[in-house]
Design a protein around this motif. Structure first.
Motif, PDB file in Angstrom:
ATOM      1  N   GLU A 155       0.899  -1.288   0.120  1.00 23.30           N
ATOM      2  CA  GLU A 155       0.158   0.100   0.056  1.00 23.30           C
ATOM      3  C   GLU A 155       0.996   1.284   0.074  1.00 23.30           C
ATOM      4  N   TYR A 156       1.859   1.018   0.648  1.00 20.69           N
ATOM      5  CA  TYR A 156       2.761   2.163   0.667  1.00 20.69           C
ATOM      6  C   TYR A 156       3.440   2.688  -0.797  1.00 20.69           C
ATOM      7  N   PHE A 157       3.877   1.620  -1.100  1.00 21.89           N
ATOM      8  CA  PHE A 157       4.501   1.843  -2.561  1.00 21.89           C
ATOM      9  C   PHE A 157       3.456   2.324  -3.652  1.00 21.89           C
ATOM     10  N   ALA A 158       2.272   1.733  -3.428  1.00 23.62           N
ATOM     11  CA  ALA A 158       1.061   2.263  -4.531  1.00 23.62           C
ATOM     12  C   ALA A 158       0.965   3.622  -4.149  1.00 23.62           C
ATOM     13  N   ARG A 159       0.977   4.225  -2.953  1.00 21.70           N
ATOM     14  CA  ARG A 159       0.863   5.759  -2.781  1.00 21.70           C
ATOM     15  C   ARG A 159       2.188   6.276  -3.728  1.00 21.70           C
ATOM     16  N   ILE A 160       3.239   6.043  -3.298  1.00 20.91           N
ATOM     17  CA  ILE A 160       4.369   6.564  -4.101  1.00 20.91           C
ATOM     18  C   ILE A 160       4.116   6.596  -5.414  1.00 20.91           C
ATOM     19  N   ASP A 161       3.692   5.496  -6.080  1.00 22.79           N
ATOM     20  CA  ASP A 161       3.527   5.363  -7.422  1.00 22.79           C
ATOM     21  C   ASP A 161       2.419   6.276  -7.932  1.00 22.79           C
ATOM     22  N   ALA A 162       1.528   6.581  -6.966  1.00 28.33           N
ATOM     23  CA  ALA A 162       0.191   7.292  -7.529  1.00 28.33           C
ATOM     24  C   ALA A 162       0.956   8.876  -7.413  1.00 28.33           C
ATOM     25  N   LEU A 163       1.864   9.118  -6.393  1.00 33.17           N
ATOM     26  CA  LEU A 163       2.200  10.529  -6.175  1.00 33.17           C
ATOM     27  C   LEU A 163       3.068  10.957  -7.418  1.00 33.17           C
ATOM     28  N   ASN A 164       4.012  10.069  -7.936  1.00 34.87           N
ATOM     29  CA  ASN A 164       4.890   9.872  -8.998  1.00 34.87           C
ATOM     30  C   ASN A 164       3.899  10.253 -10.548  1.00 34.87           C
ATOM     31  N   TYR A 165       2.914   9.431 -10.646  1.00 32.79           N
ATOM     32  CA  TYR A 165       1.935   9.762 -11.621  1.00 32.79           C
ATOM     33  C   TYR A 165       1.269  11.005 -11.561  1.00 32.79           C
ATOM     34  N   THR A 166       0.865  11.382 -10.600  1.00 31.34           N
ATOM     35  CA  THR A 166       0.024  12.676 -10.394  1.00 31.34           C
ATOM     36  C   THR A 166       0.841  13.886 -10.744  1.00 31.34           C
ATOM     37  N   ILE A 167       2.194  13.763 -10.142  1.00 31.93           N
ATOM     38  CA  ILE A 167       3.227  14.958 -10.409  1.00 31.93           C
ATOM     39  C   ILE A 167       3.532  15.014 -12.188  1.00 31.93           C
ATOM     40  N   ALA A 168       3.419  13.747 -12.632  1.00 30.10           N
ATOM     41  CA  ALA A 168       3.518  13.825 -14.043  1.00 30.10           C
ATOM     42  C   ALA A 168       2.513  14.172 -15.076  1.00 30.10           C
ATOM     43  N   HIS A 169       1.264  14.242 -14.320  1.00 31.55           N
ATOM     44  CA  HIS A 169       0.088  14.295 -15.466  1.00 31.55           C
ATOM     45  C   HIS A 169      -0.730  15.555 -14.737  1.00 31.55           C
ATOM     46  N   ASP A 170       0.176  16.475 -13.893  1.00 26.65           N
ATOM     47  CA  ASP A 170      -0.433  17.720 -13.550  1.00 26.65           C
ATOM     48  C   ASP A 170      -0.546  18.899 -14.651  1.00 26.65           C
ATOM     49  N   ASP A 171      -1.844  19.384 -14.597  1.00 25.15           N
ATOM     50  CA  ASP A 171      -1.872  20.786 -15.632  1.00 25.15           C
ATOM     51  C   ASP A 171      -1.854  20.266 -17.058  1.00 25.15           C
ATOM     52  N   GLY A 172      -2.339  19.213 -17.147  1.00 31.93           N
ATOM     53  CA  GLY A 172      -2.522  18.798 -18.729  1.00 31.93           C
ATOM     54  C   GLY A 172      -1.229  18.186 -19.384  1.00 31.93           C
ATOM     55  N   GLN A 173      -0.143  17.769 -18.461  1.00 27.69           N
ATOM     56  CA  GLN A 173       1.007  17.049 -18.960  1.00 27.69           C
ATOM     57  C   GLN A 173       0.668  15.520 -19.464  1.00 27.69           C
ATOM     58  N   ASN A 174       1.450  15.125 -20.560  1.00 28.38           N
ATOM     59  CA  ASN A 174       1.397  13.700 -20.725  1.00 28.38           C
ATOM     60  C   ASN A 174       0.245  13.136 -20.870  1.00 28.38           C
ATOM     61  N   LEU A 175      -0.954  13.666 -21.839  1.00 29.09           N
ATOM     62  CA  LEU A 175      -1.995  13.255 -22.025  1.00 29.09           C
ATOM     63  C   LEU A 175      -2.101  11.959 -22.604  1.00 29.09           C
ATOM     64  N   ASP A 176      -1.117  11.372 -23.405  1.00 29.75           N
ATOM     65  CA  ASP A 176      -1.261  10.173 -24.140  1.00 29.75           C
ATOM     66  C   ASP A 176      -1.543   8.966 -23.232  1.00 29.75           C
ATOM     67  N   ASN A 177      -1.155   9.065 -22.102  1.00 28.54           N
ATOM     68  CA  ASN A 177      -1.334   8.069 -21.148  1.00 28.54           C
ATOM     69  C   ASN A 177      -2.393   8.191 -20.131  1.00 28.54           C
ATOM     70  N   LEU A 178      -3.356   9.045 -20.281  1.00 30.91           N
ATOM     71  CA  LEU A 178      -4.328   9.272 -19.345  1.00 30.91           C
ATOM     72  C   LEU A 178      -5.093   7.957 -18.875  1.00 30.91           C
ATOM     73  N   GLU A 179      -5.238   7.109 -19.752  1.00 31.98           N
ATOM     74  CA  GLU A 179      -6.163   6.070 -19.622  1.00 31.98           C
ATOM     75  C   GLU A 179      -5.530   5.317 -18.404  1.00 31.98           C
ATOM     76  N   GLU A 180      -4.384   5.526 -18.022  1.00 37.71           N
ATOM     77  CA  GLU A 180      -3.741   4.709 -16.783  1.00 37.71           C
ATOM     78  C   GLU A 180      -4.352   5.353 -15.458  1.00 37.71           C
ATOM     79  N   ALA A 181      -4.880   6.488 -15.651  1.00 37.68           N
ATOM     80  CA  ALA A 181      -5.449   7.316 -14.538  1.00 37.68           C
ATOM     81  C   ALA A 181      -6.357   6.482 -13.880  1.00 37.68           C
ATOM     82  N   ASP A 182      -6.719   6.802 -12.389  1.00 36.51           N
ATOM     83  CA  ASP A 182      -7.922   6.419 -11.690  1.00 36.51           C
ATOM     84  C   ASP A 182      -8.970   7.460 -11.994  1.00 36.51           C
ATOM     85  N   ILE A 183      -8.387   8.799 -11.755  1.00 34.59           N
ATOM     86  CA  ILE A 183      -9.394   9.699 -11.693  1.00 34.59           C
ATOM     87  C   ILE A 183      -8.691  11.083 -12.640  1.00 34.59           C
TER      88      ILE A 183
END
Length: 279
Positions: free
Chosen positions: A124-152
């Protein structure tokens, strides 16, 4: 000093934890928030796991008497803290004890004396770290091509708290991305064609957005009049956003008077409902 500050009642609040103190701080803030016109002077002590650290805490409590709240699993340290607080005639509250007692009675098992066990480096801890990394990389419209990997995916006009809400969700282990709606710029197909993530539209009242945007410009020392702080323009942005959300059937959350935590809680409820099996 303002009249608001002088009319408040101040008191010392000692928060003692054998872990990071996050749980204790959250409980204390939630409790104090229910009392108007009082303001705690917080003394925070984290990672108190031995006699030497506790001695330092006790000296501070003696120097500035006040309410003591603690989360410690060591019976020896707990007894020493409670005994000294009785001698000093200050309240001492073990905030998790009622919960632990009920859990122990229901589960028929004893608790372990393991400080900070909720911070174990587990999956669970590493899942949170993974989520944080993903969220930072996809802030403010960045990296639109792999948005299907998002939960929200959060969509909204400027200053609807998209980024802080996404960061809060990421700390809960949710991969959250966001896209800003900008006047006269078409929404990219990567957003409009999303099928896997839950897409949520954020809005706020035009008047509230105007206030926040003006404060934002002031913080940047910008005083030029632009469409960014034109009320009619903001109304048009909100109307266009509502139409976009309605066209795609995206749920809408009005953040005008919501805290980040309240907005995130509503989004998580929507996410849970979207993942529930159809009856």
């Amino acid at each position: 000093m303002s009249d608001d500050l002088t009319s408040k009642s101040f008191f010392h609040l000692h928060l003692v934890s054998d872990s990071t103190g996050e749980t204790l701080n959250a409980v204390a803030k939630a409790a104090v928030a229910q009392f108007e016109m009082v303001h705690p002077i917080e003394h925070i002590y984290a990672l108190v796991r031995g006699p030497r650290q506790l001695d330092r805490v006790l000296r501070q409590i003696e120097a500035s008497p006040g309410i003591v709240m603690f989360t410690m699993v060591s019976d020896k340290l707990r007894r020493e803290l409670e005994t000294r607080c009785r001698e000093l005639q200050v309240p001492c509250i073990a905030v998790l004890d009622p919960v632990m007692q009920v859990l122990g009675a229901y589960l028929g098992t004893e608790r372990t004396e393991k400080p900070g066990s909720q911070h174990t480096l587990d999956a669970e801890y590493f899942a949170r770290i993974d989520a944080l990394n993903y969220t930072i990389a996809h802030d403010d419209g960045q990296n639109l091509d792999n948005l299907e990997e998002a939960d929200i995916v959060l969509v909204g006009v400027s200053r609807t708290s998209k980024t802080p809400t996404c960061m809060y969700l990421a700390h809960r282990g949710v991969k959250a991305a966001n896209y800003p709606l900008v006047p006269e710029i078409p929404v990219p197909h990567q957003i409009e064609q999303l099928s896997s993530p839950l897409v949520v539209g954020l809005i706020a009242s035009p008047e509230r957005l105007l206030q926040i945007r003006k404060q934002r410009l002031l913080s940047l020392k910008e005083d030029a009049e632009t469409n960014y702080v034109d009320l009619d323009q903001i109304r048009a942005e909100v109307t266009a956003a509502r139409r976009l959300y309605a066209r795609h059937g995206w749920p809408i959350i009005d953040v005008s008077r919501r805290s980040i935590e309240e907005t995130a809680a509503s989004i998580l409820n929507l996410y849970t409902e979207s993942k529930a099996p159809a009856v």
